[in-house]
Write a protein that holds these residues in place. Structure first.
Motif, PDB file in Angstrom:
ATOM      1  N   ASP A   1       0.809  -1.221   0.000  1.00 60.37           N
ATOM      2  CA  ASP A   1       0.000   0.000   0.000  1.00 60.37           C
ATOM      3  C   ASP A   1       0.842   1.271   0.000  1.00 60.37           C
ATOM      4  N   GLY A   2       2.136   1.133  -0.251  1.00 61.40           N
ATOM      5  CA  GLY A   2       3.034   2.284  -0.313  1.00 61.40           C
ATOM      6  C   GLY A   2       3.799   2.484   0.981  1.00 61.40           C
ATOM      7  N   LEU A   3       5.105   2.593   0.879  1.00 56.36           N
ATOM      8  CA  LEU A   3       5.939   2.781   2.070  1.00 56.36           C
ATOM      9  C   LEU A   3       5.540   4.040   2.828  1.00 56.36           C
ATOM     10  N   LEU A   4       5.347   5.144   2.112  1.00 61.05           N
ATOM     11  CA  LEU A   4       5.006   6.424   2.727  1.00 61.05           C
ATOM     12  C   LEU A   4       3.502   6.669   2.723  1.00 61.05           C
ATOM     13  N   ARG A   5       2.803   6.024   1.829  1.00 64.44           N
ATOM     14  CA  ARG A   5       1.354   6.225   1.715  1.00 64.44           C
ATOM     15  C   ARG A   5       0.585   5.482   2.808  1.00 64.44           C
ATOM     16  N   ALA A   6       1.069   4.297   3.185  1.00 64.15           N
ATOM     17  CA  ALA A   6       0.372   3.486   4.186  1.00 64.15           C
ATOM     18  C   ALA A   6       0.793   3.900   5.588  1.00 64.15           C
ATOM     19  N   PRO A   7      -0.149   4.065   6.509  1.00 62.03           N
ATOM     20  CA  PRO A   7       0.220   4.376   7.892  1.00 62.03           C
ATOM     21  C   PRO A   7       1.129   3.292   8.472  1.00 62.03           C
ATOM     22  N   GLY A   8       2.264   3.720   9.007  1.00 62.96           N
ATOM     23  CA  GLY A   8       3.193   2.768   9.608  1.00 62.96           C
ATOM     24  C   GLY A   8       3.933   1.898   8.633  1.00 62.96           C
ATOM     25  N   GLY A   9       3.940   2.295   7.334  1.00 62.51           N
ATOM     26  CA  GLY A   9       4.550   1.448   6.316  1.00 62.51           C
ATOM     27  C   GLY A   9       6.015   1.151   6.563  1.00 62.51           C
ATOM     28  N   LEU A  10       6.788   2.184   6.865  1.00 62.24           N
ATOM     29  CA  LEU A  10       8.219   1.990   7.086  1.00 62.24           C
ATOM     30  C   LEU A  10       8.473   1.186   8.356  1.00 62.24           C
ATOM     31  N   ALA A  11       7.755   1.501   9.422  1.00 62.72           N
ATOM     32  CA  ALA A  11       7.945   0.779  10.680  1.00 62.72           C
ATOM     33  C   ALA A  11       7.622  -0.703  10.509  1.00 62.72           C
ATOM     34  N   ASN A  12       6.539  -0.999   9.778  1.00 62.82           N
ATOM     35  CA  ASN A  12       6.174  -2.396   9.558  1.00 62.82           C
ATOM     36  C   ASN A  12       7.220  -3.118   8.728  1.00 62.82           C
TER      37      ASN A  12
END
Length: 297
Positions: free
Chosen positions: A153-164
Motif C-alpha cells: 500500500d506504499g511505504l510512505l502512503r500506508a500508515p506505519g509502512g516503514l515501521a512495519n
C-alpha cells in the motif's frame, strides 16, 4: 569416493549417455563412463538432467486466492490491489500457510526449486510475514524460498509502512522491497526509493522493487533506483521488477536509461504472464502489450 553419481543422463546441450559426479554438494565431473564409486548412484535412464527452474517474482501470500473476496472486474492492477486490501482483514495465518504449502508442492513437482516471493508488510499484524517465514523453514530441505518485504500500500502512503517493513526485516525477511509508483506523488515515490536503498545498504541486504508497473511513460522510478544503487555501491544487489512503463517510453530516453541501469548493476525481472494481462487496460487502439523492453535489456 564421490557422494553421488547420476548415470546415463541427457544434458540440455543434447549430449546423452553422460555421467555426473557430485561431491559435497558440488558437481565435480561431467563425462561419459565415469569410473568412480559413490555413496549413492542414480540411474537416469537417458532422461534430461537440468538446473532447476527459478521463479524470480511471486506473491505467495496471495496464492490460490482467486475469487476472494470477489473477482477483479476491470482486470486492472489498481483493482487488484484494492481487492487484496478487502481480503486482508479476513486472512488467517493458518490459511496462508495451508495455501502456500500447497503451492510449494505443485512447484517442486514441476522442477521449480527456487522462488523469490514478495510478502505484504502493510498489515500491522504481519500475519503474512509470520506465515511465510514458517513456510520458508518448512520447505527448506527441498525448496529455496527467499522473501521480500513488500509495502503493497506504499511505504510512505500506508500508515506505519516503514515501521512495519523494518519489523519484517527484523523477523528475518531477506530482501527490501518497494512500490514507488503507488506512492501519492512522483516525489514521494523517489523518496521511498532513497529510504529503502539506504536501509538495505545499511543492513547489507538486497533490493527488489516493484518499479513503474504502469502504462505511464513518465513513471521513471527505475532511473532513481539505478542512481541510488550506483551511489551506494550496491551493484549486483538491486533489482527492478515489472518496469512496464518502459514499453511506453520514447527511444531516446531509453537510450540513456538502460546504460544507467547497466552501470548500476541493476537487474530487471519481467513478468510477462501478469503484465500482458493487466497492462494496457485503459487503451482503446492501439493496445499496448504491457511488457518491458526485454530484447533491449
Amino acid at each position: 569416493m564421490l557422494d553421488l553419481i547420476l548415470r546415463n543422463c541427457t544434458l540440455t546441450d543434447g549430449r546423452t549417455g553422460i555421467d555426473i559426479g557430485i561431491e559435497a554438494d558440488r558437481i565435480v565431473a561431467v563425462m561419459p563412463n565415469l569410473v568412480a564409486t559413490a555413496g549413492e548412484t542414480i540411474e537416469a535412464g537417458g532422461q534430461l538432467v537440468t538446473a532447476p527452474f527459478v521463479d524470480a517474482h511471486f506473491h505467495m501470500d496471495s496464492t490460490l486466492s482467486y475469487g476472494l473476496p470477489r473477482i477483479n472486474q476491470s482486470g486492472t492492477l489498481l483493482e487488484g490491489i484494492a481487492l487484496w486490501g478487502e481480503l486482508k482483514p479476513f486472512l488467517t495465518q493458518e490459511l496462508l500457510v495451508e495455501r502456500a504449502l500447497a503451492y510449494c508442492d505443485w512447484a517442486v513437482a514441476k522442477g521449480l526449486l527456487a522462488i523469490r516471493s514478495h510478502v505484504d508488510v502493510c498489515d500491522p499484524r504481519l500475519l503474512a510475514v509470520d506465515a511465510l517465514l514458517h513456510v520458508r523453514d518448512k520447505v527448506k530441505p527441498y525448496l529455496d524460498l527467499q522473501l521480500v518485504a513488500f509495502p503493497q500500500d506504499g511505504l510512505l502512503r500506508a500508515p506505519g509502512g516503514l515501521a512495519n517493513l523494518i519489523r519484517a526485516l527484523d523477523k528475518g525477511v531477506d530482501v527490501v522491497g518497494g512500490i514507488p509508483h503507488f506512492e501519492r506523488t512522483m516525489s514521494e515515490g523517489a523518496e521511498s526509493v532513497r529510504i529503502l536503498c539506504e536501509l538495505a545498504a545499511e543492513r547489507g541486504l538486497r533490493v527488489d522493487m516493484h518499479c513503474d508497473e504502469s502504462d505511464d511513460p513518465m513513471s521513471r522510478h527505475i532511473e532513481t533506483l539505478a542512481f541510488h544503487a550506483q551511489r551506494l555501491g550496491m551493484q549486483g544487489r538491486v533489482t527492478g521488477s515489472h518496469l512496464t512503463s518502459m514499453h511506453s517510453m520514447d527511444n531516446y530516453y531509453v537510450s540513456k536509461l538502460i546504460p544507467l541501469m547497466h552501470e548500476a548493476g541493476v537487474a530487471a525481472i519481467a513478468n510477462p504472464l501478469i503484465n500482458i494481462t493487466l497492462q494496457g487496460r485503459h487503451d482503446s487502439y492501439p493496445k499496448r502489450r504491457g511488457m518491458t523492453r526485454v530484447p533491449e535489456l
